[in-house]
Design a protein around this motif. Structure first.
Motif, PDB file in Angstrom:
ATOM      1  N   GLY A 142       0.802  -1.206   0.000  1.00 33.09           N
ATOM      2  CA  GLY A 142       0.000   0.000   0.000  1.00 33.09           C
ATOM      3  C   GLY A 142       0.838   1.259   0.000  1.00 33.09           C
ATOM      4  O   GLY A 142       2.009   1.260   0.394  1.00 33.09           O
ATOM      5  N   ASP A 245      -5.815   7.341   0.190  1.00 34.06           N
ATOM      6  CA  ASP A 245      -7.204   6.888   0.125  1.00 34.06           C
ATOM      7  C   ASP A 245      -7.413   5.777  -0.893  1.00 34.06           C
ATOM      8  O   ASP A 245      -8.524   5.247  -1.011  1.00 34.06           O
ATOM      9  CB  ASP A 245      -8.129   8.062  -0.223  1.00 34.06           C
ATOM     10  CG  ASP A 245      -8.108   9.143   0.841  1.00 34.06           C
ATOM     11  OD1 ASP A 245      -7.984   8.797   2.023  1.00 34.06           O
ATOM     12  OD2 ASP A 245      -8.200  10.339   0.489  1.00 34.06           O
ATOM     13  N   PRO A 247      -7.739   2.235  -2.428  1.00 34.54           N
ATOM     14  CA  PRO A 247      -7.919   0.879  -1.878  1.00 34.54           C
ATOM     15  C   PRO A 247      -6.885  -0.068  -2.466  1.00 34.54           C
ATOM     16  O   PRO A 247      -7.187  -0.907  -3.318  1.00 34.54           O
ATOM     17  CB  PRO A 247      -9.349   0.523  -2.316  1.00 34.54           C
ATOM     18  CG  PRO A 247      -9.558   1.299  -3.572  1.00 34.54           C
ATOM     19  CD  PRO A 247      -8.768   2.571  -3.431  1.00 34.54           C
ATOM     20  N   SER A 251      -6.211  -6.234   1.829  1.00 34.22           N
ATOM     21  CA  SER A 251      -7.269  -6.624   2.749  1.00 34.22           C
ATOM     22  C   SER A 251      -8.564  -6.866   1.988  1.00 34.22           C
ATOM     23  O   SER A 251      -8.748  -6.407   0.846  1.00 34.22           O
ATOM     24  CB  SER A 251      -7.488  -5.537   3.805  1.00 34.22           C
ATOM     25  OG  SER A 251      -7.936  -4.343   3.204  1.00 34.22           O
ATOM     26  N   HIS A 254     -10.426  -3.550   1.136  1.00 31.15           N
ATOM     27  CA  HIS A 254      -9.844  -2.794   0.023  1.00 31.15           C
ATOM     28  C   HIS A 254     -10.098  -3.498  -1.307  1.00 31.15           C
ATOM     29  O   HIS A 254     -10.333  -2.831  -2.329  1.00 31.15           O
ATOM     30  CB  HIS A 254      -8.351  -2.610   0.263  1.00 31.15           C
ATOM     31  CG  HIS A 254      -8.034  -1.419   1.103  1.00 31.15           C
ATOM     32  ND1 HIS A 254      -6.956  -0.595   0.884  1.00 31.15           N
ATOM     33  CD2 HIS A 254      -8.666  -0.899   2.178  1.00 31.15           C
ATOM     34  CE1 HIS A 254      -6.936   0.375   1.770  1.00 31.15           C
ATOM     35  NE2 HIS A 254      -7.957   0.200   2.584  1.00 31.15           N
ATOM     36  N   LYS A 255     -10.043  -4.815  -1.328  1.00 28.99           N
ATOM     37  CA  LYS A 255     -10.340  -5.528  -2.572  1.00 28.99           C
ATOM     38  C   LYS A 255     -11.792  -5.316  -2.979  1.00 28.99           C
ATOM     39  O   LYS A 255     -12.094  -5.141  -4.160  1.00 28.99           O
ATOM     40  CB  LYS A 255     -10.032  -7.012  -2.405  1.00 28.99           C
ATOM     41  CG  LYS A 255      -8.549  -7.334  -2.293  1.00 28.99           C
ATOM     42  CD  LYS A 255      -8.308  -8.826  -2.167  1.00 28.99           C
ATOM     43  CE  LYS A 255      -8.588  -9.554  -3.462  1.00 28.99           C
ATOM     44  NZ  LYS A 255      -7.629  -9.200  -4.534  1.00 28.99           N
TER      45      LYS A 255
END
Length: 752
Positions: A142, A245, A247, A251, A254-255
């Motif tokens: 990320g 911000d 995604p 996780s 986020h997916k």
């Protein structure tokens, strides 16, 4: 000078003619306004400089003069500088503070390892090699972790040098904790970066815009409605979203957010194209109107659920069932019978318009399911359209493992960067240890800050750094010679020098940053231990050594940066698209049942396509961020990514459609068309891999005339069994999917 508002030109000319003595008061009155414009224009840089200066000075003064702990003061100050200035943590003040606090456990481990491994040079070098790679490679998880990585590297570099002093570990850890807490507080309270709209709110706004656009069933669409839909779709583009911000983490949430964003952008684009296509002013058929109304209702329910944010109770929240029931009659419309009555020029136009409606509904179904998954409903994979959510039941550890292992390949630019930095830092630590350099820490710091992803960029950075360090060393040497050991003077100068360095560096360039940091180091260490003017030339020597090591690494390890990897990864993506076309066609044309679905390889094909797209996107992002010399015209790389997305969309949706391709002649035509399109993508992959001249073979359009020659006529409405209608709809959707991939290929060739 510009006349003041309300003053006559004559009076203004008179004041200007009076000369500098008369004009100076007016200039003074304008200074606050000009300063305000400067601060507003560079608010982020100035705000970060103020936060880092305040937190580091407070930490240093408390430890050095309040507690009389020299070691603790150094670690507290360098923690703030590393995580606040060297690192590039994205996000608002709240997000940055959270990232700093989240990094506390890792920072404690790194400082402990560095302290213990400093016992021997070989142990410190080996630790630097492992830590350097792991910290840099962690950026795959990320943007926030990637932004913090350079600062986290410094938390191991600082304690891994002699003297070997495990008895000072307590001071080092306490200094780190104090500096991190003060930096987090400054990020949150002192001139914080403004909050940005949460990603869920962007999704909700896009869903509402889609609902408004779907509410128009034929006839002209008001321009404000179209403009709002286009703005909402553009706001979800990855380049438009602040990095903090995005995604982008592996996780489940986020997916699901990324899946929902792709679905709602597709929905908006398909509705936009539907309402602006030729013949869109005509009234829609009743089943199409009902479907668009269901799409609007589903999108509005989704927006409400996203804004509410709570997990829907059973039977509540956005539902895909009503939408799927309205989709069935549109999908089973007598498409081939209609095609038979159209001229050759109108056939593709009709197919594309019909496909836009079906694709919009399919995207709305995916949006609903992705939203339910985002809100905690893992049962979405049991939905008839839930085969695209195979990851819904995956454990968190499995998702993270997939992400971490996806880049373990020499073709990944993230893997290349991690290797480059790890080798450079380990080499710098070995040189500093073997030559017993007085301040070896600065050698590694120079290597860390000056190593770039291309040799061209590294050479430019080294030149600027040496120039800035030379000037800073001269100024620092003069300051140390004049002030000598008057600690009070250094204590007063420290915040001023820090504020200047951390403001001028980002605004004026690397030379200013290196020169300013050289001055900061001199003023800081003059308060920790007695120093002389000779500290300045030592700093210059260490920066020179670190620069040479970084330059060697830049020349030896992937010196051309991401340019070669873009071509290789885009070629691999084209090959993956070709393989996906073959898999999808085989599932659609060769399955035995009337209602099939799912991937025979358990989703491994989509995973391979996803991995190819991820590597291509990462290499393209780095390539676009690198300064490069003017070269020959490059292919339209984003168009290749669009082709990958189209291939993935077909592989997710078409195998789950009801129906069976029949008779044998129609299935044979579909296989030939798919093989031809796949062969064109393989030819493009070979061309991109070799880098030869433009490909000689152009993509071939679909031969619809031969399809209509072998396709059986559809009986009049109501006379065909449902299975026959499902098969006709499946064939038409497959043809449209192949036509979209052919159009993508044509667009790529046009830009080569």
């Amino acid at each position: 000078m510009r006349p003041q508002q309300g003053a006559s030109p004559r009076r203004a000319r008179g004041r200007a003619a009076d000369g500098p003595a008369t004009a100076w008061p007016g200039g003074l009155r304008r200074l606050p306004a000009r300063a305000g414009q400067f601060v507003r224009g560079h608010r982020s840089v100035v705000g970060n400089a103020v936060r880092v200066t305040t937190a580091s000075c407070v930490a240093f003064y408390i430890c050095r003069y309040g507690l009389d702990r020299a070691v603790m003061s150094v670690y507290a100050t360098f923690t703030v500088v590393s995580l606040g200035a060297l690192a590039r943590i994205p996000g608002s003040g709240r997000q940055r503070a959270a990232t700093v606090l989240t990094a506390l456990p890792a920072g404690l481990v790194l400082i402990t390892l560095g302290t213990l491994l400093a016992v021997r040079t070989w142990a410190a070098v080996l630790g630097m090699l492992v830590v350097g790679f792991l910290v840099a490679y962690a950026g795959t998880t990320g943007p926030r972790i990637a932004g913090a990585a350079p600062g986290m590297q410094l938390l191991y570099i600082l304690p891994c040098f002699p003297p070997y002093a495990p008895d000072t570990l307590g001071q080092r850890l306490l200094g780190f904790l104090l500096g991190a807490v003060l930096l987090a507080a400054a990020q949150r309270i002192l001139l914080p970066e403004p909050d940005t709209p949460p990603f869920r709110r962007l999704l909700a706004g896009a869903a509402e815009a889609a609902a408004d656009l779907a509410g128009h069933h034929g006839g002209p669409v008001p321009e404000p409605v179209l403009a709002r839909a286009r703005t909402a779709a553009d706001a979800l583009r990855p380049g438009r979203i602040p990095p903090a911000d995005l995604p982008a983490a592996p996780s489940l949430a986020h997916k699901a957010m990324a899946h929902a964003a792709e679905a709602v952008r597709t929905l908006l684009n398909r509705l936009d194209a539907l309402h602006t296509a030729a013949g869109s002013q005509h009234a829609y058929r009743p089943e199409t109107t009902a479907l668009l109304r269901a799409v609007g209702d589903a999108a509005r329910e989704t927006a409400a659920a996203l804004r509410h944010g709570a997990r829907p109770a059973p039977g509540e929240g956005p539902r895909a069932g009503p939408l799927q029931s309205e989709l069935a009659p549109v999908r089973t419309h007598r498409a081939l019978d209609t095609l038979g009555r159209l001229s050759a020029d109108d056939r593709l136009t009709y197919l594309r318009r019909r496909s836009l409606v079906v694709q919009a509904a399919d995207s709305a179904v995916v949006l609903v399911l992705a939203t339910r998954l985002l809100l905690g409903d893992r049962d979405v994979d049991r939905d008839p359209a839930g085969h695209a959510f195979a990851y819904a039941r995956a454990h968190t550890a499995e998702l993270w493992w997939r992400r971490l292992t996806a880049h373990l390949t020499p073709r990944s630019v993230i893997f290349q960067n991690a290797c480059r930095f790890a080798l450079g830092l380990a080499a710098a630590r070995a040189v500093a240890g073997l030559l017993d350099l007085q301040h070896g820490f600065w050698v590694l710091l120079a290597t860390l800050t000056l190593t770039r992803t291309t040799s061209l960029e590294t050479r430019s950075a080294v030149r600027q750094a040496l120039l800035g360090t030379l000037i800073g060393a001269v100024v620092a040497g003069g300051l140390l010679a004049v002030v000598h050991n008057h600690g009070a003077v250094y204590a007063v100068l420290l915040p001023l020098v820090m504020l200047l360095a951390f403001t001028a560096g980002p605004l004026r360039g690397l030379a200013w940053a290196q020169g300013g940091f050289t001055l900061v180091v001199a003023v800081l260490f003059a308060q920790v231990a007695p120093v002389t003017w000779q500290l300045a030339p030592v700093r210059l020597e260490d920066v020179l050594a670190g620069s040479l090591i970084g330059l060697v690494c830049g020349l030896a390890a992937w010196p051309r940066g991401a340019a070669p990897e873009v071509r290789r990864n885009m070629a691999a993506l084209c090959q993956a698209v070709a393989d996906g076309i073959g898999r999808t066609t085989a599932l659609v044309a060769d399955r035995a049942g009337a209602a099939g679905g799912g991937c025979s390889d358990g989703g491994a094909g989509i995973l391979a396509l996803n991995r190819a797209m991820m590597l291509a996107q990462e290499s393209l992002a780095q390539y676009q961020s690198e300064p490069r010399e003017r070269t020959a015209r490059q292919p339209d790389w984003p168009a290749v990514l669009v082709a990958g997305a189209d291939a993935r969309r077909g592989e997710r949706l078409l195998p789950g459609r009801p129906g069976r391709i029949a008779p044998h002649e129609v299935g044979a035509w579909l296989r030939r068309a798919a093989e031809s399109t796949a062969a064109d993508y393989r030819a493009l992959a070979r061309h991109l891999h070799t880098g030869d001249g433009p490909p000689e073979v152009l993509p071939r359009p679909l031969d619809l005339g031969s399809l209509l020659a072998v396709a059986p006529p559809v009986p009049p409405a109501g006379a065909a069994p449902p299975a026959r209608a499902d098969s006709a709809a499946l064939l038409v959707d497959s043809v449209i999917w192949l036509d979209a991939l052919t159009a993508d290929l044509t667009r790529i060739h046009r830009e080569m």
